[in-house]
Design an enzyme around this catalytic site. Structure first.
Site, PDB file in Angstrom:
ATOM      1  N   ASP A   1       0.853  -1.194   0.000  1.00  0.00           N
ATOM      2  CA  ASP A   1       0.000   0.000   0.000  1.00  0.00           C
ATOM      3  C   ASP A   1       0.889   1.245   0.000  1.00  0.00           C
ATOM      4  O   ASP A   1       2.097   1.156   0.241  1.00  0.00           O
ATOM      5  CB  ASP A   1      -0.918   0.012   1.241  1.00  0.00           C
ATOM      6  CG  ASP A   1      -2.182   0.846   1.041  1.00  0.00           C
ATOM      7  OD1 ASP A   1      -2.055   2.061   0.781  1.00  0.00           O
ATOM      8  OD2 ASP A   1      -3.288   0.297   1.146  1.00  0.00           O
TER       9      ASP A   1
ATOM     10  N   GLU B   1     -14.704   9.137   3.467  1.00  0.00           N
ATOM     11  CA  GLU B   1     -15.583   8.201   4.168  1.00  0.00           C
ATOM     12  C   GLU B   1     -16.887   7.989   3.407  1.00  0.00           C
ATOM     13  O   GLU B   1     -17.356   8.845   2.686  1.00  0.00           O
ATOM     14  CB  GLU B   1     -15.879   8.700   5.593  1.00  0.00           C
ATOM     15  CG  GLU B   1     -16.672   9.982   5.691  1.00  0.00           C
ATOM     16  CD  GLU B   1     -15.833  11.240   5.527  1.00  0.00           C
ATOM     17  OE1 GLU B   1     -14.696  11.153   5.026  1.00  0.00           O
ATOM     18  OE2 GLU B   1     -16.324  12.338   5.882  1.00  0.00           O
TER      19      GLU B   1
ATOM     20  N   TYR C   1     -15.069   6.213 -11.817  1.00  0.00           N
ATOM     21  CA  TYR C   1     -14.686   5.118 -10.914  1.00  0.00           C
ATOM     22  C   TYR C   1     -15.291   3.790 -11.399  1.00  0.00           C
ATOM     23  O   TYR C   1     -14.623   2.758 -11.468  1.00  0.00           O
ATOM     24  CB  TYR C   1     -15.170   5.461  -9.501  1.00  0.00           C
ATOM     25  CG  TYR C   1     -15.032   4.351  -8.489  1.00  0.00           C
ATOM     26  CD1 TYR C   1     -13.793   4.019  -7.960  1.00  0.00           C
ATOM     27  CD2 TYR C   1     -16.157   3.640  -8.046  1.00  0.00           C
ATOM     28  CE1 TYR C   1     -13.672   2.999  -7.018  1.00  0.00           C
ATOM     29  CE2 TYR C   1     -16.048   2.626  -7.116  1.00  0.00           C
ATOM     30  CZ  TYR C   1     -14.796   2.311  -6.602  1.00  0.00           C
ATOM     31  OH  TYR C   1     -14.683   1.298  -5.681  1.00  0.00           O
TER      32      TYR C   1
ATOM     33  N   ARG D   1     -30.069   1.275  -5.275  1.00  0.00           N
ATOM     34  CA  ARG D   1     -29.154   0.202  -5.707  1.00  0.00           C
ATOM     35  C   ARG D   1     -29.258  -0.952  -4.723  1.00  0.00           C
ATOM     36  O   ARG D   1     -29.188  -0.753  -3.510  1.00  0.00           O
ATOM     37  CB  ARG D   1     -27.722   0.720  -5.747  1.00  0.00           C
ATOM     38  CG  ARG D   1     -26.695  -0.379  -5.969  1.00  0.00           C
ATOM     39  CD  ARG D   1     -25.299   0.179  -6.076  1.00  0.00           C
ATOM     40  NE  ARG D   1     -25.128   0.946  -7.290  1.00  0.00           N
ATOM     41  CZ  ARG D   1     -24.188   1.888  -7.465  1.00  0.00           C
ATOM     42  NH1 ARG D   1     -23.367   2.185  -6.491  1.00  0.00           N
ATOM     43  NH2 ARG D   1     -24.091   2.526  -8.610  1.00  0.00           N
TER      44      ARG D   1
ATOM     45  N   ASN E   1     -21.320  -1.760  -1.064  1.00  0.00           N
ATOM     46  CA  ASN E   1     -21.234  -0.975   0.187  1.00  0.00           C
ATOM     47  C   ASN E   1     -20.813  -1.792   1.410  1.00  0.00           C
ATOM     48  O   ASN E   1     -21.650  -2.197   2.219  1.00  0.00           O
ATOM     49  CB  ASN E   1     -22.577  -0.296   0.497  1.00  0.00           C
ATOM     50  CG  ASN E   1     -22.935   0.713  -0.554  1.00  0.00           C
ATOM     51  OD1 ASN E   1     -22.128   1.563  -0.907  1.00  0.00           O
ATOM     52  ND2 ASN E   1     -24.135   0.610  -1.085  1.00  0.00           N
TER      53      ASN E   1
HETATM   54  P1  NAD Z   1      -9.656   1.876   0.955  1.00  0.00           P
HETATM   55  O1  NAD Z   1      -9.592   3.222   0.315  1.00  0.00           O
HETATM   56  O2  NAD Z   1      -9.786   1.797   2.428  1.00  0.00           O
HETATM   57  O3  NAD Z   1      -8.419   0.991   0.500  1.00  0.00           O
HETATM   58  C1  NAD Z   1      -7.776   1.148  -0.747  1.00  0.00           C
HETATM   59  C2  NAD Z   1      -6.289   1.235  -0.476  1.00  0.00           C
HETATM   60  O4  NAD Z   1      -5.599   1.375  -1.735  1.00  0.00           O
HETATM   61  C3  NAD Z   1      -5.902   2.446   0.386  1.00  0.00           C
HETATM   62  O5  NAD Z   1      -5.260   2.042   1.570  1.00  0.00           O
HETATM   63  C4  NAD Z   1      -4.971   3.243  -0.524  1.00  0.00           C
HETATM   64  O6  NAD Z   1      -3.890   3.855   0.166  1.00  0.00           O
HETATM   65  C5  NAD Z   1      -4.479   2.176  -1.479  1.00  0.00           C
HETATM   66  N1  NAD Z   1      -3.950   2.798  -2.688  1.00  0.00           N
HETATM   67  C6  NAD Z   1      -4.511   3.818  -3.400  1.00  0.00           C
HETATM   68  N2  NAD Z   1      -3.683   4.176  -4.391  1.00  0.00           N
HETATM   69  C7  NAD Z   1      -2.587   3.371  -4.298  1.00  0.00           C
HETATM   70  C8  NAD Z   1      -1.375   3.292  -5.045  1.00  0.00           C
HETATM   71  N3  NAD Z   1      -1.122   4.118  -6.070  1.00  0.00           N
HETATM   72  N4  NAD Z   1      -0.464   2.368  -4.672  1.00  0.00           N
HETATM   73  C9  NAD Z   1      -0.690   1.547  -3.609  1.00  0.00           C
HETATM   74  N5  NAD Z   1      -1.822   1.585  -2.875  1.00  0.00           N
HETATM   75  C10 NAD Z   1      -2.760   2.494  -3.220  1.00  0.00           C
HETATM   76  O7  NAD Z   1     -10.880   1.120   0.235  1.00  0.00           O
HETATM   77  P2  NAD Z   1     -11.606  -0.236   0.628  1.00  0.00           P
HETATM   78  O8  NAD Z   1     -12.970   0.118   1.073  1.00  0.00           O
HETATM   79  O9  NAD Z   1     -10.737  -1.055   1.492  1.00  0.00           O
HETATM   80  O10 NAD Z   1     -11.736  -0.892  -0.817  1.00  0.00           O
HETATM   81  C11 NAD Z   1     -10.893  -1.940  -1.282  1.00  0.00           C
HETATM   82  C12 NAD Z   1     -11.236  -2.259  -2.729  1.00  0.00           C
HETATM   83  O11 NAD Z   1     -12.611  -2.615  -2.827  1.00  0.00           O
HETATM   84  C13 NAD Z   1     -11.033  -1.082  -3.680  1.00  0.00           C
HETATM   85  O12 NAD Z   1     -10.553  -1.563  -4.908  1.00  0.00           O
HETATM   86  C14 NAD Z   1     -12.427  -0.518  -3.856  1.00  0.00           C
HETATM   87  O13 NAD Z   1     -12.563   0.158  -5.082  1.00  0.00           O
HETATM   88  C15 NAD Z   1     -13.262  -1.790  -3.788  1.00  0.00           C
HETATM   89  N6  NAD Z   1     -14.645  -1.520  -3.358  1.00  0.00           N
HETATM   90  C16 NAD Z   1     -14.921  -1.160  -2.066  1.00  0.00           C
HETATM   91  C17 NAD Z   1     -16.225  -0.927  -1.692  1.00  0.00           C
HETATM   92  C18 NAD Z   1     -16.588  -0.553  -0.275  1.00  0.00           C
HETATM   93  O14 NAD Z   1     -17.793  -0.446   0.014  1.00  0.00           O
HETATM   94  N7  NAD Z   1     -15.649  -0.337   0.617  1.00  0.00           N
HETATM   95  C19 NAD Z   1     -17.276  -1.036  -2.626  1.00  0.00           C
HETATM   96  C20 NAD Z   1     -16.957  -1.401  -3.923  1.00  0.00           C
HETATM   97  C21 NAD Z   1     -15.634  -1.653  -4.286  1.00  0.00           C
END
Ligand code: NAD
Length: 335
Positions: free
Chosen positions: A38, A194, A152, A288, A181
């Site tokens: 990360d 958030e 996105y 949704r 979500n």
């Molecule tokens: P999050 O933002 O908490 O975690 C994503 C992580 O990716 C972060 O810690 C960020 O620092 C890291 N990151 C961003 N750019 C980076 C880079 N250039 N190099 C290395 N690391 C990088 O999000 P999350 O909620 O833990 O989501 C995880 C995955 O699930 C993501 O791909 C997100 O799109 C997907 N997702 C999450 C949800 C949800 O409800 N939380 C819903 C749909 C999809």
């Protein structure tokens, strides 16, 4: 001489984020050797990973190092946030996530990774199917004809295709999960990235602490969603990885609830009565929900932790964060 089975080497990208951090903990409990990657370490508790690489996965060399010697990759890294963030940073998100996704996938291929799980999103579903609060639950095949609302979602959809073609052309064993979500403790709860459940918990906790018993809600609050607790999400990820199923699949709850109702549920968890003030703000699609037919069929399982239970745990954690910060600010002001 003791014969040990070598530990399976697993990489989790985005391991400093909300879901990745929880997934690392689960993988360690199940006996894997884990490398987390990360831009940052997890914010709220230390990682359980055996190795943690601080790296920018937009960079090709970082992706090669991140996936070296790995058998399985869980690709969670993404530039993302709640509606407020996603609806205001289209170019940045598309640019960053295309680089992260394509470089991580190709590096995994060059490093001989066997299984690759990509975390997509319900945001890939077309806007025209989500115009009503009483929305028809979204089936996987509803993704096309494509019309995601935001950049996105477009990136997620294109990377789903990338995974499918890497499976067809190079034989990588892919998994593609569409989250709906996900919420829970140890997730971002302030600062602009958030999501709605955490933002509502924070607003209610502040209202409770200050005695100002009103919170702001973006729009009329009648927009609907389903919400899935983090423990179910992580369990689903592990089941899916072991399943052999290569097509996109929803992972979420299928209980539809409005944002107003969710706010009431949070207030209930907090044990206070809260008034709602509706203000202009990004709301995303009108409704949704997840159709879980495929999930049940493929995994023989679906999320089981109730929204009330999950929200009570999440609220308790966020209230503690709010109180801690409030105490620190009072101490600073007095000092
Ligand atoms: P999050 O933002 O908490 O975690 C994503 C992580 O990716 C972060 O810690 C960020 O620092 C890291 N990151 C961003 N750019 C980076 C880079 N250039 N190099 C290395 N690391 C990088 O999000 P999350 O909620 O833990 O989501 C995880 C995955 O699930 C993501 O791909 C997100 O799109 C997907 N997702 C999450 C949800 C949800 O409800 N939380 C819903 C749909 C999809």
């Amino acid at each position: 001489m003791i014969n040990r089975t070598p530990q399976r080497k697993v990489v989790v990208t985005g391991a400093g984020g909300f879901i990745g951090h929880h997934l690392v903990t689960q993988l360690k409990q199940q006996g894997f050797w884990v490398r987390g990657v990360d831009l940052k370490y997890p914010e709220y508790s230390p990682t359980d990973a055996d190795e943690f690489l601080i790296a920018d996965l937009r960079r090709w060399d970082a992706c090669l190092a991140a996936t070296r010697d790995a058998e399985d990759v869980y690709a969670l890294a993404a530039d993302m946030g709640g509606m407020g963030f996603i609806s205001a940073h289209h170019a940045e998100i598309l640019h960053n996530n295309i680089l992260i996704s394509t470089h991580t996938m190709e590096a995994a291929r060059q490093n001989g990774v066997r299984r690759y799980l990509y975390t997509s999103s319900a945001c890939i579903y077309p806007e025209y199917r989500q115009t009503d609060t009483n929305v028809e639950p979204l089936k996987e095949e509803h993704a096309y004809p494509a019309q995601p609302q935001d950049a996105y979602g477009w990136e997620k959809l294109v990377t789903e295709r990338l995974c499918t073609h890497y499976a067809q052309d190079y034989g990588i064993d892919v998994r593609i999960v569409r989250f709906h979500n996900i919420f829970g403790p140890l997730g971002t709860w302030d600062g602009g990235r958030e999501k709605a459940p955490a933002a509502l918990c924070r607003k209610v906790a502040v209202a409770k602490l200050t005695g100002k018993r009103e919170i702001e809600i973006w729009g009329d609050g009648e927009q609907t969603r389903s919400f899935c607790y983090i423990d179910d999400c992580v369990k689903g990820l592990r089941l899916l990885m072991e399943s052999g199923y290569q097509q996109p699949i929803n992972l979420g709850q299928d209980r539809l609830i409005s944002i107003n109702e969710l706010a009431d549920l949070v207030a209930n968890a907090a044990g206070v009565d809260i008034g709602r003030k509706h203000i202009p703000g990004p709301q995303g699609v009108r409704g949704r929900n997840s159709n879980n037919d495929r999930l049940r069929e493929v995994l023989g399982w679906e999320p089981e932790i109730s929204l009330e239970e999950g929200m009570a745990r999440t609220y308790a954690w966020i209230e503690a964060q709010v109180v801690e910060r409030f105490d620190a600010e009072v101490t600073d002001a007095v000092a």
